[in-house]
Design a protein around this motif. Structure first.
Motif, PDB file in Angstrom:
ATOM      1  N   ALA A  51       0.832  -1.208   0.000  1.00 47.20           N
ATOM      2  CA  ALA A  51       0.000   0.000   0.000  1.00 47.20           C
ATOM      3  C   ALA A  51       0.867   1.260   0.000  1.00 47.20           C
ATOM      4  CB  ALA A  51      -0.929  -0.005   1.212  1.00 47.20           C
ATOM      5  N   CYS A  52       1.935   1.252   0.797  1.00 44.73           N
ATOM      6  CA  CYS A  52       2.820   2.421   0.865  1.00 44.73           C
ATOM      7  C   CYS A  52       3.553   2.642  -0.454  1.00 44.73           C
ATOM      8  CB  CYS A  52       3.833   2.238   2.000  1.00 44.73           C
ATOM      9  SG  CYS A  52       3.099   2.315   3.653  1.00 44.73           S
ATOM     10  N   LEU A  53       4.022   1.558  -1.069  1.00 43.73           N
ATOM     11  CA  LEU A  53       4.726   1.688  -2.348  1.00 43.73           C
ATOM     12  C   LEU A  53       3.773   2.129  -3.450  1.00 43.73           C
ATOM     13  CD1 LEU A  53       7.188  -1.368  -2.395  1.00 43.73           C
ATOM     14  CD2 LEU A  53       7.536   0.947  -1.535  1.00 43.73           C
ATOM     15  N   ALA A  54       2.544   1.628  -3.421  1.00 45.17           N
ATOM     16  CA  ALA A  54       1.554   2.036  -4.415  1.00 45.17           C
ATOM     17  C   ALA A  54       1.239   3.523  -4.274  1.00 45.17           C
ATOM     18  CB  ALA A  54       0.284   1.203  -4.266  1.00 45.17           C
ATOM     19  N   TRP A  55       1.128   3.992  -3.038  1.00 44.71           N
ATOM     20  CA  TRP A  55       0.876   5.419  -2.798  1.00 44.71           C
ATOM     21  C   TRP A  55       2.053   6.261  -3.281  1.00 44.71           C
ATOM     22  CZ3 TRP A  55       3.558   9.123  -0.125  1.00 44.71           C
ATOM     23  CH2 TRP A  55       2.913  10.345   0.052  1.00 44.71           C
ATOM     24  N   PHE A  56       3.262   5.820  -2.940  1.00 44.17           N
ATOM     25  CA  PHE A  56       4.464   6.569  -3.330  1.00 44.17           C
ATOM     26  C   PHE A  56       4.580   6.648  -4.857  1.00 44.17           C
ATOM     27  CE2 PHE A  56       8.982   7.101  -4.214  1.00 44.17           C
ATOM     28  CZ  PHE A  56       9.316   8.131  -3.338  1.00 44.17           C
ATOM     29  N   ASN A  57       4.291   5.541  -5.525  1.00 43.88           N
ATOM     30  CA  ASN A  57       4.351   5.531  -6.988  1.00 43.88           C
ATOM     31  C   ASN A  57       3.303   6.470  -7.586  1.00 43.88           C
ATOM     32  OD1 ASN A  57       5.101   4.301  -9.701  1.00 43.88           O
ATOM     33  ND2 ASN A  57       2.935   3.744  -9.582  1.00 43.88           N
ATOM     34  N   GLU A  58       2.101   6.405  -7.060  1.00 40.76           N
ATOM     35  CA  GLU A  58       1.014   7.246  -7.587  1.00 40.76           C
ATOM     36  C   GLU A  58       1.284   8.730  -7.310  1.00 40.76           C
ATOM     37  OE1 GLU A  58      -2.504   8.176  -9.509  1.00 40.76           O
ATOM     38  OE2 GLU A  58      -1.468   6.236  -9.407  1.00 40.76           O
ATOM     39  N   ARG A  59       1.892   9.008  -6.153  1.00 46.51           N
ATOM     40  CA  ARG A  59       2.102  10.410  -5.756  1.00 46.51           C
ATOM     41  C   ARG A  59       3.340  11.027  -6.413  1.00 46.51           C
ATOM     42  NH1 ARG A  59       2.224  14.927  -5.113  1.00 46.51           N
ATOM     43  NH2 ARG A  59       1.834  16.251  -3.299  1.00 46.51           N
ATOM     44  N   TYR A  60       4.412  10.251  -6.557  1.00 51.68           N
ATOM     45  CA  TYR A  60       5.679  10.839  -6.984  1.00 51.68           C
ATOM     46  C   TYR A  60       6.283  10.247  -8.263  1.00 51.68           C
ATOM     47  CZ  TYR A  60       5.644  12.830  -2.287  1.00 51.68           C
ATOM     48  OH  TYR A  60       5.286  13.503  -1.151  1.00 51.68           O
ATOM     49  N   VAL A  61       6.166   8.932  -8.464  1.00 56.12           N
ATOM     50  CA  VAL A  61       6.894   8.277  -9.554  1.00 56.12           C
ATOM     51  C   VAL A  61       6.094   8.272 -10.850  1.00 56.12           C
ATOM     52  CG1 VAL A  61       8.121   6.186 -10.262  1.00 56.12           C
ATOM     53  CG2 VAL A  61       8.086   6.849  -7.838  1.00 56.12           C
ATOM     54  N   HIS A  62       4.809   7.980 -10.754  1.00 61.51           N
ATOM     55  CA  HIS A  62       3.877   8.021 -11.889  1.00 61.51           C
ATOM     56  C   HIS A  62       4.186   6.990 -12.974  1.00 61.51           C
ATOM     57  CE1 HIS A  62       2.463  11.633 -10.006  1.00 61.51           C
ATOM     58  NE2 HIS A  62       3.604  12.277 -10.227  1.00 61.51           N
ATOM     59  N   LEU A  63       4.740   5.848 -12.582  1.00 63.19           N
ATOM     60  CA  LEU A  63       4.879   4.724 -13.508  1.00 63.19           C
ATOM     61  C   LEU A  63       3.573   3.938 -13.507  1.00 63.19           C
ATOM     62  CD1 LEU A  63       8.469   3.341 -12.729  1.00 63.19           C
ATOM     63  CD2 LEU A  63       7.737   4.549 -14.786  1.00 63.19           C
ATOM     64  N   PRO A  64       3.316   3.111 -14.536  1.00 62.56           N
ATOM     65  CA  PRO A  64       2.165   2.206 -14.463  1.00 62.56           C
ATOM     66  C   PRO A  64       2.199   1.430 -13.143  1.00 62.56           C
ATOM     67  CG  PRO A  64       3.147   2.117 -16.645  1.00 62.56           C
ATOM     68  CD  PRO A  64       4.058   2.972 -15.808  1.00 62.56           C
ATOM     69  N   ALA A  65       1.042   1.241 -12.527  1.00 59.45           N
ATOM     70  CA  ALA A  65       0.967   0.782 -11.134  1.00 59.45           C
ATOM     71  C   ALA A  65       1.825  -0.443 -10.830  1.00 59.45           C
ATOM     72  CB  ALA A  65      -0.493   0.506 -10.779  1.00 59.45           C
ATOM     73  N   THR A  66       1.640  -1.528 -11.602  1.00 61.08           N
ATOM     74  CA  THR A  66       2.359  -2.763 -11.280  1.00 61.08           C
ATOM     75  C   THR A  66       3.862  -2.617 -11.511  1.00 61.08           C
ATOM     76  OG1 THR A  66       1.758  -3.521 -13.511  1.00 61.08           O
ATOM     77  CG2 THR A  66       0.449  -4.347 -11.676  1.00 61.08           C
ATOM     78  N   ILE A  67       4.247  -1.938 -12.583  1.00 57.92           N
ATOM     79  CA  ILE A  67       5.668  -1.738 -12.849  1.00 57.92           C
ATOM     80  C   ILE A  67       6.273  -0.827 -11.789  1.00 57.92           C
ATOM     81  CG2 ILE A  67       7.364  -0.832 -14.489  1.00 57.92           C
ATOM     82  CD1 ILE A  67       5.494  -1.582 -16.739  1.00 57.92           C
ATOM     83  N   GLY A  68       5.544   0.203 -11.405  1.00 55.29           N
ATOM     84  CA  GLY A  68       6.038   1.162 -10.427  1.00 55.29           C
ATOM     85  C   GLY A  68       6.343   0.525  -9.086  1.00 55.29           C
TER      86      GLY A  68
ATOM     87  N   VAL B  48      10.276  -4.216 -16.952  1.00 57.16           N
ATOM     88  CA  VAL B  48      10.680  -2.812 -16.926  1.00 57.16           C
ATOM     89  C   VAL B  48      10.926  -2.274 -18.334  1.00 57.16           C
ATOM     90  CG1 VAL B  48      12.400  -1.166 -16.090  1.00 57.16           C
ATOM     91  CG2 VAL B  48      11.650  -3.039 -14.611  1.00 57.16           C
ATOM     92  N   THR B  49      11.796  -2.936 -19.087  1.00 59.29           N
ATOM     93  CA  THR B  49      12.178  -2.405 -20.401  1.00 59.29           C
ATOM     94  C   THR B  49      11.055  -2.570 -21.427  1.00 59.29           C
ATOM     95  OG1 THR B  49      14.469  -2.989 -19.910  1.00 59.29           O
ATOM     96  CG2 THR B  49      13.938  -2.452 -22.193  1.00 59.29           C
ATOM     97  N   GLN B  50      10.573  -3.795 -21.604  1.00 61.81           N
ATOM     98  CA  GLN B  50       9.511  -4.010 -22.582  1.00 61.81           C
ATOM     99  C   GLN B  50       8.213  -3.345 -22.146  1.00 61.81           C
ATOM    100  OE1 GLN B  50      11.053  -8.481 -22.955  1.00 61.81           O
ATOM    101  NE2 GLN B  50       9.221  -8.166 -24.191  1.00 61.81           N
ATOM    102  N   GLY B  51       7.899  -3.459 -20.843  1.00 62.59           N
ATOM    103  CA  GLY B  51       6.655  -2.893 -20.346  1.00 62.59           C
ATOM    104  C   GLY B  51       6.562  -1.395 -20.522  1.00 62.59           C
ATOM    105  N   LEU B  52       7.679  -0.698 -20.299  1.00 62.26           N
ATOM    106  CA  LEU B  52       7.661   0.763 -20.373  1.00 62.26           C
ATOM    107  C   LEU B  52       7.818   1.306 -21.792  1.00 62.26           C
ATOM    108  CD1 LEU B  52       9.726   1.748 -17.200  1.00 62.26           C
ATOM    109  CD2 LEU B  52       7.243   1.827 -17.521  1.00 62.26           C
ATOM    110  N   THR B  53       8.179   0.442 -22.743  1.00 60.55           N
ATOM    111  CA  THR B  53       8.389   0.927 -24.118  1.00 60.55           C
ATOM    112  C   THR B  53       7.356   0.398 -25.114  1.00 60.55           C
ATOM    113  OG1 THR B  53       9.964  -0.888 -24.523  1.00 60.55           O
ATOM    114  CG2 THR B  53      10.874   1.227 -23.798  1.00 60.55           C
ATOM    115  N   ILE B  54       6.497  -0.517 -24.677  1.00 61.65           N
ATOM    116  CA  ILE B  54       5.541  -1.114 -25.605  1.00 61.65           C
ATOM    117  C   ILE B  54       4.550  -0.078 -26.121  1.00 61.65           C
ATOM    118  CG2 ILE B  54       3.997  -1.853 -23.720  1.00 61.65           C
ATOM    119  CD1 ILE B  54       4.591  -3.706 -27.055  1.00 61.65           C
ATOM    120  N   GLY B  55       4.181   0.897 -25.276  1.00 65.54           N
ATOM    121  CA  GLY B  55       3.250   1.931 -25.711  1.00 65.54           C
ATOM    122  C   GLY B  55       3.807   2.747 -26.866  1.00 65.54           C
ATOM    123  N   ALA B  56       5.091   3.127 -26.753  1.00 62.29           N
ATOM    124  CA  ALA B  56       5.736   3.899 -27.827  1.00 62.29           C
ATOM    125  C   ALA B  56       5.824   3.076 -29.104  1.00 62.29           C
ATOM    126  CB  ALA B  56       7.132   4.326 -27.380  1.00 62.29           C
TER     127      ALA B  56
END
Length: 417
Positions: free
Chosen positions: A13-30, A392-400
């Motif tokens: 829960a804390c990591l999910a909050w931190f990702n949503e608040r500061y990192v802004h990566l897709p939830a599971t990857i973040g 990390v690599t494929q997940g974050l670049t598949i959209g592009a």
């Protein structure tokens, strides 16, 4: 056990909050990336002489027993929840490519990766016997769509690409688990699998799982059609997943395949003929939430697993050529159905399906379940590194990639068959 569950859930829960608040990566990857960085930081403290945090955290992660937790618990919920939201009509439109990728594709991938990795590992100075390389081929072949689906939708991926990735991953998990089990048995006994015997065992496990899931799904559909109380119907779906998966293991049929088939039946047939709109809304919300929570937990645990692996950074040199091998084999396997049904695959499909074939938690769990030994240490480490690269690599670049190779005005691909 309650204390351990509280720790993991709170951390997630804390990591999910931190990702949503500061990192802004897709939830599971973040959450996985943050958990991985946390693991590295804890190991760094141990290197500086502060070993207490590492010892305590390592004890927690070891107590989780990840392979058992995923294979005997979380997987049944994840597969059912995934299948529940799949439209069978859409699945039927691309049945040929999905069926080929989830069955023949897994078998071909297992053999190609097994033989090629046997040669490659020997060249790299980390030899592993061929039977265990084939086991590696089976555990690394199934794909995981969780980390990539949201990105694909955000990138405007066409329906046919999304359905193929989801449909393939739902079925190839079960197929790969059955194949993995057969190959581990053969590797441990030192006996080769006779062709007909292997086919028979595979048919019993996979076919039996599909038949059991069909009976289970229609049985629960019948019970749901007799009541109109969403609390009871949600409870029935929970009982079907937990009880059905457990019973499948005792019947020696594939629990993962059974859950996929049962989820398709409930999510389509019972959804239409046995539920009121109120029940549908509550059941949908419940299983979506279960899916999201379990995936967040799963990816956090993957990140923390670094603390308990017999890890050596030299394995990076071994993993890099295996990553290239895996992508090459994936491209080859995807190209087969594309050539057979060329008119039904849009421009860029092969590249998107190849790069979008992420490896996830099931590969790590299967690697952890291998018997102890030097081969296990090598294969577990390279599996973990492959999964990290994949997510990390494929997940974050598949959209592009989707935005670059898929024509913006492309219509729906035509049905197969």
């Amino acid at each position: 056990m309650l204390e351990l569950a509280a720790i993991v859930l709170t951390l997630t829960a804390c990591l999910a909050w931190f990702n949503e608040r500061y990192v802004h990566l897709p939830a599971t990857i973040g959450v996985m990336v943050i958990a991985l960085l946390l693991s590295l930081a804890i190991q760094g403290l141990a290197g500086l002489g502060l070993g207490a945090p590492a010892a305590v955290t390592r004890g927690w992660v070891e107590a989780l027993d990840f392979d058992s937790l995923l294979m005997n618990g979380m997987l049944s919920f994840l597969l059912f929840a995934g299948a529940l939201h799949v439209d069978v009509k859409k699945l039927k439109r691309y049945w040929l490519s999905i069926g080929l990728l989830a069955t023949l594709g897994v078998l071909v991938s297992t053999l190609l990766i097994g033989f090629a990795s046997h040669w490659l590992l020997d060249v790299m100075g980390a030899p592993v016997a061929l039977p265990w390389c084939l086991v590696f081929g089976a555990l690394i072949s199934p794909t995981d769509p969780v980390a990539v689906l949201g990105i694909l939708r955000g990138a405007g991926a066409p329906e046919d690409m999304e359905v193929r990735i989801v449909g393939e991953s739902l079925f190839n998990d079960g197929v790969a688990v059955v194949l993995f089990t057969l190959l581990v048995g053969a590797a441990e006994s030192g006996e080769s699998l006779a062709g007909w015997h292997a086919i028979t065992l595979f048919a019993e496990e996979a076919g039996g799982g599909a038949l059991f899931g069909l009976v289970l799904g229609y049985g629960v559909h019948l019970l749901m059609s007799r009541v109109d109380q969403y609390q009871v119907e949600v409870l029935l779906s929970l009982a079907m997943v937990l009880g059905g998966y457990t019973l499948a293991t005792h019947l020696h049929v594939s629990g993962p395949i059974a859950m996929v088939v049962a989820g398709l039946v409930v999510g389509n047939h019972a959804w239409t003929h046995a539920m009121s709109s109120r029940t549908r809304e509550h059941l949908n919300d419940f299983w979506e939430l279960i899916d999201e929570i379990l995936n967040a937990l799963l990816f956090v645990i993957i990140g923390l697993e670094l603390l308990v692996l017999p890890f050596d950074w030299n394995y990076l040199l071994v993993a890099l050529p295996l990553i290239a091998l895996l992508l090459a084999v994936r491209g080859l396997v995807v190209s087969g159905p594309a050539l057979l049904a060329r008119s039904h695959f849009r421009t860029g499909s092969i590249r998107v399906l190849t790069w979008g074939g992420l490896r996830g938690g099931i590969s790590v769990a299967l690697a952890l379940s291998m018997p102890a030994g030097e081969s296990r240490d090598i294969l577990l480490n390279v599996t973990y590194l492959i999964v990290l690269f994949s997510i990390v690599t494929q997940g974050l670049t598949i959209g592009a990639l989707v935005r670059r190779v898929v024509p913006g005005d492309a219509g729906a691909a035509t049905p197969e068959g």
